[in-house]
Design a protein around this motif. Sequence first.
Motif, PDB file in Angstrom:
ATOM      1  N   ARG A 393       0.826  -1.211   0.000  1.00 58.05           N
ATOM      2  CA  ARG A 393       0.000   0.000   0.000  1.00 58.05           C
ATOM      3  C   ARG A 393       0.866   1.269   0.000  1.00 58.05           C
ATOM      4  O   ARG A 393       1.854   1.350   0.733  1.00 58.05           O
ATOM      5  CB  ARG A 393      -0.914   0.032   1.226  1.00 58.05           C
ATOM      6  N   VAL A 394       0.440   2.223  -0.791  1.00 59.85           N
ATOM      7  CA  VAL A 394       1.024   3.562  -0.761  1.00 59.85           C
ATOM      8  C   VAL A 394      -0.124   4.524  -0.474  1.00 59.85           C
ATOM      9  O   VAL A 394      -1.037   4.686  -1.293  1.00 59.85           O
ATOM     10  CB  VAL A 394       1.705   3.927  -2.095  1.00 59.85           C
ATOM     11  N   TYR A 395      -0.124   5.141   0.706  1.00 62.49           N
ATOM     12  CA  TYR A 395      -1.219   6.025   1.120  1.00 62.49           C
ATOM     13  C   TYR A 395      -1.039   7.420   0.532  1.00 62.49           C
ATOM     14  O   TYR A 395       0.086   7.935   0.437  1.00 62.49           O
ATOM     15  CB  TYR A 395      -1.293   6.111   2.635  1.00 62.49           C
ATOM     16  N   TYR A 423      -1.855   0.513  -4.813  1.00 61.29           N
ATOM     17  CA  TYR A 423      -1.027  -0.652  -4.521  1.00 61.29           C
ATOM     18  C   TYR A 423       0.152  -0.707  -5.493  1.00 61.29           C
ATOM     19  O   TYR A 423      -0.027  -0.908  -6.693  1.00 61.29           O
ATOM     20  CB  TYR A 423      -1.847  -1.936  -4.616  1.00 61.29           C
ATOM     21  N   GLN A 424       1.329  -0.498  -4.950  1.00 55.70           N
ATOM     22  CA  GLN A 424       2.551  -0.470  -5.750  1.00 55.70           C
ATOM     23  C   GLN A 424       3.084  -1.888  -5.949  1.00 55.70           C
ATOM     24  O   GLN A 424       3.251  -2.643  -4.999  1.00 55.70           O
ATOM     25  CB  GLN A 424       3.615   0.375  -5.062  1.00 55.70           C
ATOM     26  N   CYS A 425       3.370  -2.250  -7.194  1.00 54.42           N
ATOM     27  CA  CYS A 425       3.966  -3.556  -7.480  1.00 54.42           C
ATOM     28  C   CYS A 425       5.451  -3.529  -7.141  1.00 54.42           C
ATOM     29  O   CYS A 425       6.125  -2.511  -7.310  1.00 54.42           O
ATOM     30  CB  CYS A 425       3.779  -3.917  -8.951  1.00 54.42           C
ATOM     31  N   THR A 426       5.937  -4.663  -6.655  1.00 52.17           N
ATOM     32  CA  THR A 426       7.344  -4.774  -6.296  1.00 52.17           C
ATOM     33  C   THR A 426       7.996  -5.920  -7.065  1.00 52.17           C
ATOM     34  O   THR A 426       7.314  -6.782  -7.616  1.00 52.17           O
ATOM     35  CB  THR A 426       7.521  -5.020  -4.787  1.00 52.17           C
ATOM     36  N   ILE A 436       4.421   1.223 -10.936  1.00 54.34           N
ATOM     37  CA  ILE A 436       3.322   0.553 -11.621  1.00 54.34           C
ATOM     38  C   ILE A 436       2.396  -0.014 -10.555  1.00 54.34           C
ATOM     39  O   ILE A 436       2.856  -0.493  -9.508  1.00 54.34           O
ATOM     40  CB  ILE A 436       3.849  -0.556 -12.560  1.00 54.34           C
ATOM     41  N   ASP A 437       1.081   0.086 -10.768  1.00 54.36           N
ATOM     42  CA  ASP A 437       0.145  -0.381  -9.750  1.00 54.36           C
ATOM     43  C   ASP A 437      -0.472  -1.728 -10.137  1.00 54.36           C
ATOM     44  O   ASP A 437      -0.307  -2.200 -11.266  1.00 54.36           O
ATOM     45  CB  ASP A 437      -0.942   0.672  -9.481  1.00 54.36           C
ATOM     46  N   VAL A 438      -1.163  -2.317  -9.177  1.00 56.19           N
ATOM     47  CA  VAL A 438      -1.729  -3.652  -9.382  1.00 56.19           C
ATOM     48  C   VAL A 438      -2.752  -3.666 -10.504  1.00 56.19           C
ATOM     49  O   VAL A 438      -2.803  -4.614 -11.298  1.00 56.19           O
ATOM     50  CB  VAL A 438      -2.352  -4.180  -8.067  1.00 56.19           C
ATOM     51  N   HIS A 439      -3.573  -2.637 -10.591  1.00 53.98           N
ATOM     52  CA  HIS A 439      -4.565  -2.563 -11.665  1.00 53.98           C
ATOM     53  C   HIS A 439      -3.887  -2.615 -13.031  1.00 53.98           C
ATOM     54  O   HIS A 439      -4.311  -3.367 -13.922  1.00 53.98           O
ATOM     55  CB  HIS A 439      -5.383  -1.280 -11.531  1.00 53.98           C
ATOM     56  N   ASN A 456      -0.821 -11.638  -3.684  1.00 53.22           N
ATOM     57  CA  ASN A 456      -0.224 -11.490  -2.358  1.00 53.22           C
ATOM     58  C   ASN A 456      -0.450 -10.069  -1.863  1.00 53.22           C
ATOM     59  O   ASN A 456      -0.979  -9.217  -2.574  1.00 53.22           O
ATOM     60  CB  ASN A 456       1.273 -11.783  -2.418  1.00 53.22           C
ATOM     61  N   CYS A 457      -0.016  -9.802  -0.634  1.00 55.05           N
ATOM     62  CA  CYS A 457      -0.052  -8.444  -0.109  1.00 55.05           C
ATOM     63  C   CYS A 457       1.044  -8.313   0.935  1.00 55.05           C
ATOM     64  O   CYS A 457       0.995  -8.960   1.987  1.00 55.05           O
ATOM     65  CB  CYS A 457      -1.411  -8.134   0.519  1.00 55.05           C
ATOM     66  N   MET A 458       2.052  -7.495   0.650  1.00 58.24           N
ATOM     67  CA  MET A 458       3.195  -7.366   1.558  1.00 58.24           C
ATOM     68  C   MET A 458       2.777  -6.838   2.919  1.00 58.24           C
ATOM     69  O   MET A 458       3.366  -7.193   3.950  1.00 58.24           O
ATOM     70  CB  MET A 458       4.249  -6.460   0.935  1.00 58.24           C
ATOM     71  N   ASP A 459       1.749  -5.983   2.975  1.00 58.94           N
ATOM     72  CA  ASP A 459       1.308  -5.416   4.249  1.00 58.94           C
ATOM     73  C   ASP A 459       0.656  -6.464   5.144  1.00 58.94           C
ATOM     74  O   ASP A 459       0.614  -6.302   6.359  1.00 58.94           O
ATOM     75  CB  ASP A 459       0.311  -4.274   3.993  1.00 58.94           C
TER      76      ASP A 459
END
Length: 541
Positions: A393-395, A423-426, A436-439, A456-459
């Motif tokens: 997540r990037v707020y 949501y930032q891709c890693t 780049i975002d998940v969408h 997945n979700c790193m958070d």
Amino acid sequence: MQNVDPNITLHFARDFMKKLIFPGVGAFGSAMEFLFSKNYLEPLKKYISSGRPFMGICIGMQTLFDKSEESPNVPGLGIIPGTVKLFSKSDKSVPHMGWNRVINLKEIKNINDGKKDDDEEQEDDINFGIKEDSVYYFVHSYSVPYTDELKEWTLSSTQYGKEMFISVIQKNNIFATQFHPEKSGYAGLKILRSFLKGKGIVDTSDRNVITKNPELLSQDSFTKRIIACLDVRTNDGGDLVVTKGDQYDVRERSTSGQIRNLGKPVDLARRYFKEGADEITFLNITSFRNCPLADLPMLEILKLTSETVFVPLTIGGGIRDVTDPDGKFHSALEVAGEYFRSGADKVSIGSDAVYAVEKYISNNMKLSGDTAIETIAHAYGSQAVVISVDPRRVYVESPNDAPKHHVIHTKYPGPRGENWCWYQCTVKGGREGRDIDVHQLVTACEAMGAGEILLNCMDKDGTNSGYDLELIQDVKKDVKIPVIASSGAGKLEHFFEVFSETKVEAALAAGIFHRNEIPIQSVKSYLKEKNFLVRNDCTKL
């Protein structure tokens, strides 16, 4: 035998073999082109016309028909009149990937030559051991719709969404399944045993057509999948172990700092199969970067696992172009092929998917045709390609603060009270974020031909606080391919939440299974009590 003409080899096999099983995965066109290039087409047709027992599986069944919408210009074997058609995506995810029920429209007896060793084999003497109270593993985007014109060929049908298709065909010496019996647990092994031990040929006089109306009997019995995930890497002593970390950190927090060892990969996979896991995923988090392709330890793990584990296996990590230490180059397609031949059913692509999407976006959303996703999907079918997404997540204060990205409103404010996030891709195991975002990632990967998303979700990873429902709901709106929820499972209620509040097809967990905190069967029993359809057929042969 290396210099023997394959045409001669198949002619020899046709003349002497008693039974033939023709399994297949991948795309219709690729399968037919391979048969043609190897001079197998005519010998295969002649074998079938000889009257000897033939069993086709998945693509091995589809190739029996005239043609397929998947490859309109490529003719099939033409044994059965009809066209294999793409599922409608209006009411369901495609591919049809998971466990579903079959409805038997005929009753076939006397397939076992009168040899009945025990009561169980006596049961297998009807309909090749196919049971309506069992579910079987399907993985396909194309199927043959059931019609009255194909009634004489249809042994069983299956409902998926609003569509009813032929799941088993049988006529005289021809028997074929759209599902994969070899990946359908013990229920599927019984079908293979019945075919191999029985006559495999059914005359009209031996067949009683049950006067069922399939349209009245069929209902969608598609089950929710529970997937066990094994993160595999080498420990400090050089041994392969299954590990799990908090927030992607797999080292113990003691002064020793050793890699966390939760068991041996093959042993754990066998345990999960016996406990009822619907699929098993191996994530190679070491990648063995300095190891020649032919010597990759994960290949041996797959080979050993597939000897005793009869559910789908997915392998992730290292599915990309590689160069051996001696300088020999291997494309991602070649790497994937080695994994498939070693027992994998699907490959999971992570970092390389992000890089491919960055290239796709910079190329004005045009497909290049040379990415790992595209080449593997073309050769083996979209169902063979899973995209593993590692977002965080990037707020932001408002959508205007991230104009290039897909921003959602969240019920869980950020550290400064922000009510919006993207949501930032890693890449590189979550160590590096990309712009780049998940969408953007999942929609582009679907366009490239991917067949499933492992989300997945790193958070949430290692927190046992539940799945990120907001992320999952948003991704399910974006794509029509199946989605696996991952990261955060810590109690039974979390599985209920993810299936009841999202339309996700599967849920994956790791640590709680490894540590025996929640057995897989407890998850399934709980979901069944909550009126979810799950697979519970774990009885042995």
